[in-house]
Scaffold this motif. Structure first.
Motif, PDB file in Angstrom:
ATOM      1  N   GLY A 136      11.930 -27.186 -24.156  1.00 39.93           N
ATOM      2  CA  GLY A 136      11.546 -26.189 -25.156  1.00 39.93           C
ATOM      3  C   GLY A 136      12.760 -25.491 -25.725  1.00 39.93           C
ATOM      4  N   THR A 137      12.641 -25.059 -26.996  1.00 33.81           N
ATOM      5  CA  THR A 137      13.740 -24.346 -27.665  1.00 33.81           C
ATOM      6  C   THR A 137      13.162 -23.162 -28.433  1.00 33.81           C
ATOM      7  N   THR A 138      13.775 -22.008 -28.250  1.00 36.88           N
ATOM      8  CA  THR A 138      13.347 -20.805 -28.967  1.00 36.88           C
ATOM      9  C   THR A 138      14.542 -19.900 -29.217  1.00 36.88           C
ATOM     10  N   GLY A 139      14.483 -19.192 -30.337  1.00 39.75           N
ATOM     11  CA  GLY A 139      15.570 -18.268 -30.651  1.00 39.75           C
ATOM     12  C   GLY A 139      15.233 -16.819 -30.359  1.00 39.75           C
ATOM     13  N   LYS A 140      14.044 -16.532 -29.839  1.00 42.64           N
ATOM     14  CA  LYS A 140      13.626 -15.156 -29.607  1.00 42.64           C
ATOM     15  C   LYS A 140      14.576 -14.372 -28.709  1.00 42.64           C
ATOM     16  N   PRO A 141      15.032 -14.919 -27.598  1.00 43.21           N
ATOM     17  CA  PRO A 141      15.941 -14.107 -26.753  1.00 43.21           C
ATOM     18  C   PRO A 141      17.213 -13.684 -27.467  1.00 43.21           C
ATOM     19  N   LEU A 142      17.615 -14.405 -28.517  1.00 45.04           N
ATOM     20  CA  LEU A 142      18.844 -14.061 -29.235  1.00 45.04           C
ATOM     21  C   LEU A 142      18.551 -13.401 -30.576  1.00 45.04           C
ATOM     22  N   GLY A 143      17.298 -13.035 -30.803  1.00 43.25           N
ATOM     23  CA  GLY A 143      16.953 -12.311 -32.027  1.00 43.25           C
ATOM     24  C   GLY A 143      16.646 -13.193 -33.213  1.00 43.25           C
ATOM     25  N   GLY A 179      11.254 -17.225 -35.411  1.00 43.96           N
ATOM     26  CA  GLY A 179      10.644 -18.288 -36.197  1.00 43.96           C
ATOM     27  C   GLY A 179      11.143 -19.686 -35.924  1.00 43.96           C
ATOM     28  N   GLU A 180      12.148 -19.826 -35.048  1.00 43.00           N
ATOM     29  CA  GLU A 180      12.664 -21.160 -34.721  1.00 43.00           C
ATOM     30  C   GLU A 180      12.230 -21.510 -33.293  1.00 43.00           C
ATOM     31  N   GLU A 181      11.250 -22.378 -33.165  1.00 43.93           N
ATOM     32  CA  GLU A 181      10.770 -22.790 -31.846  1.00 43.93           C
ATOM     33  C   GLU A 181      10.474 -24.289 -31.852  1.00 43.93           C
ATOM     34  N   GLN A 182      10.764 -24.901 -30.693  1.00 41.99           N
ATOM     35  CA  GLN A 182      10.529 -26.342 -30.559  1.00 41.99           C
ATOM     36  C   GLN A 182      10.163 -26.659 -29.110  1.00 41.99           C
ATOM     37  N   TYR A 183       9.099 -27.426 -28.935  1.00 41.48           N
ATOM     38  CA  TYR A 183       8.650 -27.797 -27.600  1.00 41.48           C
ATOM     39  C   TYR A 183       8.379 -29.303 -27.589  1.00 41.48           C
TER      40      TYR A 183
END
Length: 429
Positions: A74-81, A84-88
């Motif tokens: 999985g990939t997400t940008g939420k922890p770094l602010g 809208g960029e997420e991939q699973y």
């Protein structure tokens, strides 16, 4: 000269010694029973049996197919602010063995089970030999103790009568002294025999796994005086565990060549990857079903398939193939060596056994029987006053020595018979 009367070793004493004592009720009554108990109780053999189980387990393991792999990411940008960029995604891969590797691997492992079983047979044959030889020693020392015990009892009775006649003045005191010396000599020999018997019994207990409360049977070792050497050689080539092991190892290493060649060929890995990707476009808005503005989003579902094949050449496994061929050649040479030498071992063991049996028969017919007759004649001459007591005692001593030598010859015949049976690969006596 006055006639004399005195007790001497009876003519029938020795044949009675050669008969086994009455067997006590026990689960162990023969040397066969000792061998079976030893094979069942021996810890070293128990360890070899575990090796058979181990080989069976490894054979089972050799048939296990490569396990598939499942991966989640999985990939997400939420922890770094980054919003809208997420991939699973999920990935599944399955290695597939090619060119019959699994079957060849199982075949190699199956030979290991046979090798372990042949090793158990060989060690069982060796244990059978050791128990039989140790028991032959026990039997011989028991016979010697019986002979010496009867001799001492006989001489003590003779001494008692001689001392009475010395008091009456019928014979000189020298005769009583001579008898006392003979009794002391026999007692020394008896103590030595008792020590050897104790040591031999401890060896039997060690080999069989008996505790001190268990009795060791008192029976003769079964043997024969006529066997065919040619049949024994054929039997050895069929039964010898070391030759079976050599055959199995040769076949296993030959199968190992096929396995090494197959392992130079690449395996194939099939894979499938599912990916879900969510994107949000900054600064771009649309309207939702309620008519309110909403950020624009994009969602993609992707399924990917793949085939992976290592780029290998025949040279990548050439060393393993060369080593497998060398092992096969070594196993073949070992098998040929055994096939050539086993008949010679059997013949050598046969000649030792034949010599021991011939010696035993010569002792009985050419020495023991004439010595017994000589003692009877000398005894009669002593009664008539023609010979001294010393002459009688000397002849009695020679007869006893001959009887002890005959007991040793019997034990040697039993030992060489056990050695011959071991050379043929037999387990039970």
């Amino acid at each position: 000269m006055r006639g004399r009367s005195v007790f001497f070793l009876p003519v029938l004493l020795f044949p009675a010694l050669l008969m086994g004592a009455q067997q006590a009720p026990s689960s162990l009554s023969t040397v066969d029973d000792l061998v079976r108990a030893g094979i069942a109780n021996n810890r070293d053999l128990a360890a070899v049996r575990e090796r058979i189980t181990e080989a069976q387990g490894l054979t089972r393991q050799a048939g296990v197919r490569p396990a598939p792999t499942l991966g989640l990411n999985g990939t997400t940008g939420k922890p770094l602010g980054t919003i809208g960029e997420e991939q699973y995604g999920a990935e599944y891969s399955q290695p597939i063995e090619t060119f019959g590797k699994r079957g060849r691997r199982i075949r190699v492992a199956e030979f290991s089970v046979g090798v372990a079983e042949a090793d158990l047979q060989q060690r069982s044959a060796q244990l059978t030999y050791e128990i039989t030889v140790a028991y032959a020693e026990v039997s011989a020392e028991r016979h010697k103790l019986k002979l010496l015990s009867d001799l001492i009892a006989l001489n003590q009775e003779t001494l008692r009568l001689t001392e009475a006649r010395v008091k009456e003045g019928d014979v000189a005191s020298l005769e009583a002294n001579l008898l006392r010396v003979e009794i002391s000599r026999a007692e020394v020999s008896m103590r030595s025999a008792q020590g050897r018997l104790t040591s031999a019994e401890l060896e039997v207990r060690r080999l069989v796994g008996l505790d001190r409360s268990a009795s060791i049977p008192d029976s003769d070792i079964p043997t024969t005086t006529s066997v065919d050497l040619g049949s024994l050689k054929l039997e050895a080539l069929e039964n010898r565990a070391d030759l079976k092991t050599a055959h199995l190892e040769e076949e296993r290493e030959a199968a190992g060549i096929d396995l090494a060649k197959a392992e130079t060929r690449p395996d194939v890995t099939l894979s499938a990857v599912y990916t879900r990707q969510d994107n949000q476009f900054d600064g771009l808005f649309g309207f939702n079903s309620s008519g309110n503005p909403s950020p624009l989003r994009d969602r993609d579902d992707v399924l990917k398939f793949g085939v992976s094949i290592p780029l290998r050449t025949s040279r990548s496994g050439a060393g393993n193939v060369q080593a497998a061929r060398a092992r096969t050649s070594g196993a073949r040479l070992r098998r040929e060596y055994l096939e050539r030498n086993i008949p010679l071992e059997v013949e050598a063991a046969y000649q030792r056994w034949r010599t021991a049996v011939d010696s035993m028969q010569i002792l009985q017919s050419g020495v023991l029987d004439p010595s017994t007759s000589n003692l009877s004649i000398i005894r009669e001459a002593y009664k008539l006053g023609q010979l001294r007591l010393l002459d009688v005692l000397n002849e009695q001593r020679r007869l006893v020595d001959t009887q002890l030598a005959y007991i040793d010859a019997q034990a040697d015949a039993a030992r060489t018979w056990a050695e011959l049976r071991r050379a043929t690969g037999r387990i039970h006596p």
